[in-house]
Design an enzyme around this catalytic site. Structure first.
Site, PDB file in Angstrom:
ATOM      1  N   SER A 272       0.915  -1.158   0.106  1.00  0.00           N
ATOM      2  CA  SER A 272       0.061  -0.089  -0.005  1.00  0.00           C
ATOM      3  C   SER A 272       0.847   1.200  -0.035  1.00  0.00           C
ATOM      4  O   SER A 272       1.779   1.494   0.766  1.00  0.00           O
ATOM      5  CB  SER A 272      -0.946   0.016   1.238  1.00  0.00           C
ATOM      6  OG  SER A 272      -1.520   1.104   1.223  1.00  0.00           O
ATOM      7  N   GLY A 273       0.724   2.189  -1.074  1.00  0.00           N
ATOM      8  CA  GLY A 273       1.344   3.565  -0.998  1.00  0.00           C
ATOM      9  C   GLY A 273       2.557   3.166  -1.880  1.00  0.00           C
ATOM     10  O   GLY A 273       3.227   4.450  -2.162  1.00  0.00           O
ATOM     11  N   THR A 277      -2.054   1.962  -8.129  1.00  0.00           N
ATOM     12  CA  THR A 277      -3.210   2.052  -8.677  1.00  0.00           C
ATOM     13  C   THR A 277      -2.937   3.389  -9.881  1.00  0.00           C
ATOM     14  O   THR A 277      -3.308   3.443 -10.957  1.00  0.00           O
ATOM     15  CB  THR A 277      -4.214   3.201  -7.683  1.00  0.00           C
ATOM     16  OG1 THR A 277      -4.450   2.245  -6.793  1.00  0.00           O
ATOM     17  CG2 THR A 277      -5.282   3.654  -8.372  1.00  0.00           C
ATOM     18  N   ASN A 318      -1.068   5.526   3.140  1.00  0.00           N
ATOM     19  CA  ASN A 318      -1.545   5.842   1.705  1.00  0.00           C
ATOM     20  C   ASN A 318      -2.885   6.738   1.816  1.00  0.00           C
ATOM     21  O   ASN A 318      -3.576   6.286   2.512  1.00  0.00           O
ATOM     22  CB  ASN A 318      -1.376   4.605   0.907  1.00  0.00           C
ATOM     23  CG  ASN A 318      -1.730   5.006  -0.601  1.00  0.00           C
ATOM     24  OD1 ASN A 318      -1.604   6.399  -1.080  1.00  0.00           O
ATOM     25  ND2 ASN A 318      -2.192   3.974  -1.570  1.00  0.00           N
ATOM     26  N   SER A 321      -5.230   4.567  -0.742  1.00  0.00           N
ATOM     27  CA  SER A 321      -5.077   3.057  -0.762  1.00  0.00           C
ATOM     28  C   SER A 321      -6.350   2.103  -1.520  1.00  0.00           C
ATOM     29  O   SER A 321      -7.476   2.314  -1.139  1.00  0.00           O
ATOM     30  CB  SER A 321      -4.646   2.650   0.389  1.00  0.00           C
ATOM     31  OG  SER A 321      -4.375   1.244   0.545  1.00  0.00           O
ATOM     32  N   SER A 322      -5.905   1.460  -2.512  1.00  0.00           N
ATOM     33  CA  SER A 322      -6.670   0.595  -2.755  1.00  0.00           C
ATOM     34  C   SER A 322      -7.163  -0.649  -2.015  1.00  0.00           C
ATOM     35  O   SER A 322      -6.118  -1.467  -1.620  1.00  0.00           O
ATOM     36  CB  SER A 322      -6.421  -0.089  -4.302  1.00  0.00           C
ATOM     37  OG  SER A 322      -6.174   0.784  -5.311  1.00  0.00           O
ATOM     38  N   GLY A 545       0.272  -6.095  -2.941  1.00  0.00           N
ATOM     39  CA  GLY A 545       1.376  -6.937  -2.435  1.00  0.00           C
ATOM     40  C   GLY A 545       1.663  -7.533  -1.290  1.00  0.00           C
ATOM     41  O   GLY A 545       0.632  -7.688  -0.645  1.00  0.00           O
ATOM     42  N   GLU A 547       2.367  -8.271   2.211  1.00  0.00           N
ATOM     43  CA  GLU A 547       2.205  -7.506   3.465  1.00  0.00           C
ATOM     44  C   GLU A 547       2.718  -8.146   4.771  1.00  0.00           C
ATOM     45  O   GLU A 547       2.342  -9.432   4.952  1.00  0.00           O
ATOM     46  CB  GLU A 547       0.793  -6.757   3.525  1.00  0.00           C
ATOM     47  CG  GLU A 547       0.311  -6.068   2.470  1.00  0.00           C
ATOM     48  CD  GLU A 547      -1.226  -5.457   2.612  1.00  0.00           C
ATOM     49  OE1 GLU A 547      -1.856  -6.058   3.690  1.00  0.00           O
ATOM     50  OE2 GLU A 547      -1.340  -4.546   1.914  1.00  0.00           O
TER      51      GLU A 547
END
Length: 1175
Positions: A272-273, A277, A318, A321-322, A545, A547
């Site tokens: 994330s971040g 996206t 983020n 973040s998605s 990804g 984590e």
């Protein structure tokens, strides 16, 4: 941070070699100073072409634009380190048109042939002057080796600190010439610190994209970089740019799809971040630019704002973040144009709807709706501010810096219109969002001693019922009770407070999840309607990804499982490419070590004792808890090497990227994700269309329910599969789709956790490189032969170093001769059918020798060509100076001629203007002088005319009268003339002062005017008295004269001239007295005339002074002073006139002594009267 000192750029272009020659300038301790026309760059490659017997080719070209320009890669055919993107059929071998890189240039000051060719010291030991050393804090520092003694090595840091370390703790560093290479495979030493430094070197220059074999590494810059737009799209489309980029990966995918007629996939991963996206949007923009034209590409791009609003949220790491994974399959027609698209989503984080951590936000669309909804919509949905909703205010974070939620809401509404979602459906979507928010405000109250509750009928409950279109009572029952079937009977069970809250949150999560799925379905319908398909597509996978947090829950468990499966796909694809490359060239590839992660995947997927199977099994038990699930895992999986049980509810899994410890708290609840039948029936009974659709979909899925205890518990009606099983099924479908495509990998890296531009944290980047498999790519490549060159390229690049003449032989023979001459060990290279394959770091010695030779040649050529250039420059300067002198002279002459003309014209104009001005001044001065002179002369005449007396004698026998003028009158006249001249001079001097003082006397004019009037009255009285006296005297004299004439004799004697003075006596004897009497009459006449003249003069002067005083007449004199002088003159004349009158009386008295008493009495009366009037 990495401690490598910054390297100054290498030569960008040197014109001292023939045009076909390519080179790379290097950095060495004794680098030569080049001439001023050499331009510096940072990535130029040095190369040569052999024409035979070691002669150089005939050209020089610029190379390595990658360093000097981060956006452009100039191809170099002769480099052993390829810089261009690896194509699908060659990956990961280095392209024939790749950028050249070389080792540092050593000194060439006193080189001889035996030193050049006889230096066979092993490259690794000779070049190990710099190495990487890991400091206690985990960062890598570049150290310089000073000396080595046994197992200890003396090293120094860049700041000068010297200390001893063990030799095995040092990691070899790459030569400076390899700093910032475009492909990590080009590094001689593929170790972690070298990879980290290379990425950091490029990141600091805003080169955020780097190749790692078939993988594109993208580091989030956290700022705008000038790498995007139509200009760059056209450059990559036309192959004018070859540097690593998302555009390059996407261009390769679309070209391979058209050429090979095989579906392509672009797999984007990262934590994330990291920018997944944005990277996906950039890839879609490039596809839309290349495959657009029908208009459908605009609709595809407009899906991004919708998906981001409903599926993205602000987290601590983020701001956008998605919180779901998505696969966008873009379909193409036979002509390569976009014909449609389909979106598939994975594992939406539903728990974020009802629960957010401190400092985070729920999904963007909630905040956008509250901030940007128009007034009519706000009133219809009863919207409030975000801080009034429990679901949103629990995190105390309501906004994102730099983001306008109201503006984003209008963008989302525009996007919904573009994808053909009707206004009615949009209002229904917003109503469902408002219902979810108001559900969070529904509260409960305890109704009995058993802690049973029911919903409070307040604004929250009524608003939810209104928005959903259901009855308030039914909603209350659905939230506070639960129906259970026992046989054929149905039992209603009241819920406790905790159960009611769980039911309420489950309803909110289900509504939002179904709404999200419905939106994706509507978008897919819009993108697929009426579109022609050719069966060819490019899929863009934007998925979470690997984590690993301090606390890892069910979401990380599923995400890491998906990444484990994707990593296996990645490793197998990479190994397949390596295998195909080696088989194609006949290389023995059996020694290549390839580690598969199938054992870790078996830990997840194995039945019946895999993690997923045990989780589903425990979820089916009504009494199952997170602790019992953890204990079951420890009981059945303790013997698995990839599993380790920890205390309490925790367990650890050894993933490919490292160990991750999971906390089973909430695993069972999230895996079940139950929505009971009561809530589904409530949705189906709603009058609004969307809740009915949601209920219908849930009931359709419940037909595939499972049997067992879960069914008996009353929850199976809404549960088709567990979340883990459903996710596993989706993942298998995804992998099946990806296996049928040609993959292209993009790994997004987050350089720091603060979203700060320019900050690069080694530990964080290294962890992500491991998690996303980049280091695995390096490891696989390092275990084989990462450096590859064709025979022709190798012979062309190094053939001139051979001592023997081998120009006539083929390139394979030349290549083998080079390898033997430089004693390259056989196990360090392989000779293939078309290429040479080298182990890591084996080409450095060849590059070193080649660069020394080329450097010497370049020095000689630069000196000679510099001399020629200086001679040419001198001639050119001399010609330029001569030409400039002629041109400037002609220009100056033209300018001088124009200047002369302008000067003459200016003089003529000035002469005419000045003459006219002077003439006007002269005429004005003349007129003023004449006026002044006329005034003065008139004044003088009027002033002096009264001082001249005329004595007229009577006419006798036609002879003219004699004019008698007294000497006193003449003297007085002269004095007055002198006084007038002096006064005139004074008037001229005082003229200017009088003008200034004129205003001061205006206030006193009234006083002077009264005085003048009184004085005039006195004068008039006196004048009238004098006139009456004179008239009486004339009458008396006339009477006397007539009497005498009657008595006198007729004989008259001639008149004689006589001077009559006041003190003289008449001596002549006249018997009859006629002459004295005539003289008396004459004197009286003159006195009368003098009186008339003087009265006229005094009147005119007084009138003139009055006019001057009032400003009616301009005169350079002081009216007050002149008035005083006029008064004095009048007094003097009056006195003098009185004296003369008295003398005349005396004379007349003497003349009339002989007359009668009556006459004497009249004269006496006349004298007294005159005397009294004059005095």
């Amino acid at each position: 941070m990495l401690g490598r000192p910054q390297v100054s750029p290498s030569l960008q272009s040197i014109k001292s070699l023939p045009g076909q020659f390519k080179f790379m300038e290097t950095q060495a301790s004794d680098r030569l100073a080049m001439s001023e026309d050499l331009r510096l760059g940072s990535g130029d490659a040095m190369s040569s072409r052999t024409l035979g017997n070691g002669t150089l080719g005939d050209g020089v070209a610029e190379g390595g634009a990658e360093r000097s320009n981060p956006n452009v890669d100039t191809a170099n055919d002769d480099s052993p380190y390829g810089g261009s993107p690896v194509s699908g059929e060659e990956r990961p071998s280095i392209s024939e048109d790749s950028e050249a890189v070389a080792s540092p240039l050593p000194s060439t000051s006193a080189s001889r042939s035996d030193r050049i060719w006889g230096d066979m010291t092993p490259y690794a030991s000779k070049k190990k002057l710099q190495s990487w050393f890991q400091t206690p804090n985990g960062d890598w520092e570049l150290v310089k080796i000073l000396s080595t003694s046994g197992v200890e090595t003396l090293v120094s840091l860049p700041e000068g600190k010297v200390f001893k370390v063990k030799e095995e703790s040092l990691v070899p560093a790459n030569p400076d010439i390899l700093d910032g290479v475009v492909d990590l495979m080009q590094l001689s030493y593929l170790n972690e610190p070298s990879v980290l430094y290379n990425l950091q070197y490029r990141y600091n220059q805003d080169m955020i994209y780097t190749k790692a074999g078939p993988v594109l590494v993208a580091i989030n810059p956290f700022k705008k970089v000038p790498l995007y737009g139509n200009k760059y799209i056209e450059a990559y489309k036309n192959k004018r740019m070859e540097s690593p980029h998302v555009y390059a990966i996407t261009d390769t995918a679309i070209r391979e799809m058209i050429r090979d007629e095989v579906n392509q996939s672009i797999i984007i991963s990262g934590e994330s971040g990291a920018g997944k996206t944005e990277t996906a949007k950039i890839a879609m923009q490039y596809l839309a630019a290349l495959g657009g034209g029908s208009g459908i590409e605009y609709e595809i791009l407009k899906t991004n704002p919708i998906l981001e609003a409903f599926g993205n949220a602000k987290t601590l790491r983020n701001d956008n973040s998605s919180r779901f994974g998505k696969l966008i399959e873009i379909q193409f027609s036979e002509t390569g144009k976009i014909s449609g698209a389909k979106i598939q989503t994975f594992l939406l984080e539903k728990s974020r709807v009802v629960q957010c951590a401190e400092g985070e936000r729920s999904y963007h669309v909630f905040y956008q709706l509250c901030a940007g909804a128009p007034r009519s919509l706000r009133e219809k949905l009863n919207l409030r501010s975000v801080d009034e909703y429990n679901y949103l205010r629990q995190s105390n974070c309501f906004s994102i810096p730099g983001v306008d939620d109201a503006e984003q809401f209008h963008i989302v509404m525009e996007a919904l219109d573009v994808v053909h979602i009707s206004k009615e459906d949009q209002e229904s979507v917003f109503a469902m969002l408002a219902a979810v928010l108001w559900l969070g405000n529904v509260s409960f109250t305890v109704i009995d001693n058993e802690n049973h509750v029911e919903a409070v009928e307040d604004e929250g409950l009524s608003t939810v019922a209104k928005l959903m279109g259901c009855n308030c009572g039914e909603l209350n029952l659905a939230l506070s009770t639960r129906k259970m079937r026992v046989g054929n009977d149905t039992i209603v069970q009241k819920l406790t407070l905790s159960q009611a809250i769980v039911t309420r949150d489950a309803l909110a999560k289900s509504i939002y999840s179904c709404l999200f799925d419905w939106l994706v379905e509507q978008i897919n319908k819009s993108l697929a309607v009426g579109k022609r398909r050719s069966g060819r597509s490019i899929s863009i996978l934007d998925i979470y990804g690997f984590e690993s947090f301090d606390r890892n829950s069910f979401e990380q468990f599923c995400i890491n499982y998906a990444n484990e499966r994707l990593q296996q796909h990645f490793n197998r694809h990479l190994f397949k490419l390596e295998q195909e490359e080696y088989i194609q060239d006949g290389i023995d590839w059996a020694k290549v070590d390839f580690e598969d992660n199938q054992d870790c995947l078996n830990l997840f997927e194995k039945k019946p004792l895999g993690l997923l199977s045990l989780l589903d099994e425990e979820s089916t038990f009504p009494n199952g808890t997170d602790l019992t699930f953890a204990n079951k895992l420890k009981q059945h999986l303790h013997s698995n090497s990839y599993f380790r049980g920890d205390r309490g509810k925790a367990f650890t899994v050894c993933h490919y990227a490292g160990e991750v410890t999971y906390d089973t708290t909430g695993f069972l609840e999230k895996n079940r994700d139950l929505l009971h039948l009561d809530s589904i029936e409530l949705l189906s009974s709603c009058s609004c269309q969307l809740p009915q659709i949601f209920a219908s979909n849930m009931l359709t899925q419940s037909e595939k329910n499972v049997t067992g205890p879960l069914f008996k518990a009353g929850g199976a009606e809404s549960q088709k599969l567990s979340v883990a099983t459903k996710f596993k099924s989706q993942l298998f479908q995804l992998m099946k789709r990806l296996e049928s495509t040609t993959p292209h990998f993009i790994r997004c890296i987050k350089p720091n956790n603060f979203q700060s531009p320019g900050k690069y944290e080694q530990g964080l980047v290294l962890q992500q490189l491991r998690c996303c498999g980049v280091l695995e790519v390096v490891r696989i490549s390092r275990s084989g032969f990462p450096t590859r060159m064709s025979h022709q390229k190798f012979a062309r690049r190094y053939g001139f170093l051979l001592l023997d003449d081998v120009a006539s032989q083929d390139s394979l023979t030349v290549s083998v001769a080079i390898l033997h001459q430089f004693n390259i060990l056989p196990e360090m290279y392989q000779v293939g059918y078309t290429k040479l394959f080298f182990r890591t770091g084996q080409v450095g010695v060849l590059e070193d020798t080649r660069n020394r030779t080329l450097h010497g040649i370049l020095r000689v050529q630069s000196c000679f060509r510099g001399h020629q250039a200086r001679l040419h420059l001198r001639k050119l300067k001399k010609g330029i100076v001569t030409l400039q002198s002629f041109v400037r002279g002609q220009k100056a002459r033209k300018e001088y001629a124009v200047l002369i003309k302008r000067h003459r014209a200016a003089v003529t104009i000035q002469k005419r203007v000045k003459g006219r001005v002077s003439m006007k001044k002269y005429h004005k001065l003349c007129d003023a002088s004449v006026m002044v002179q006329s005034g003065i002369r008139g004044w003088l005449v009027r002033r002096c005319s009264g001082d001249i007396g005329f004595l007229k004698s009577g006419m006798k026998g036609g002879e003219p009268e004699d004019v008698l003028v007294k000497a006193s009158y003449l003297a007085e006249l002269q004095r007055r003339v002198l006084r007038a001249e002096a006064a005139l001079r004074e008037k001229e001097e005082e003229n200017d002062i009088l003008h200034q003082r004129l205003q001061q006397y205006e206030s006193r004019w009234s006083e002077y005017e009264l005085k003048m009037k009184s004085m005039e009255e006195v004068w008039q009285k006196q004048m009238r008295s004098l006139q009456s006296s004179l008239s009486i005297a004339k009458k008396s004299l006339a009477i006397d004269d007539s009497a005498r004439n009657s008595d006198a004799s007729v004989n008259n004697s001639d008149d004689r001239d006589s001077n009559w003075d006041t003190g003289s006596s008449y001596k002549g004897q006249d018997s009859n007295g006629m002459r004295p009497m005539n003289a008396g009459l004459s004197v009286i006449s003159r006195l009368a005339e003098e009186f008339e003249q003087r009265s006229q003069v005094f009147g005119d002067d007084a009138k003139f002074l009055v006019e001057v005083k009032s400003g009616q007449v301009d005169a350079s004199l002081n009216p007050d002073r002149e008035l005083r002088r006029l008064k004095q003159m009048f007094e003097a004349w009056k006195k003098d006139y009185g004296v003369r009158l008295r003398e005349t009386k005396v004379i007349l008295h003497k003349l009339g002594s002989d007359e009668g008493a009556a006459d004497r009495a009249k004269k006496k009366w006349w004298g007294r009267r005159n005397s009294s009037r004059i005095n």
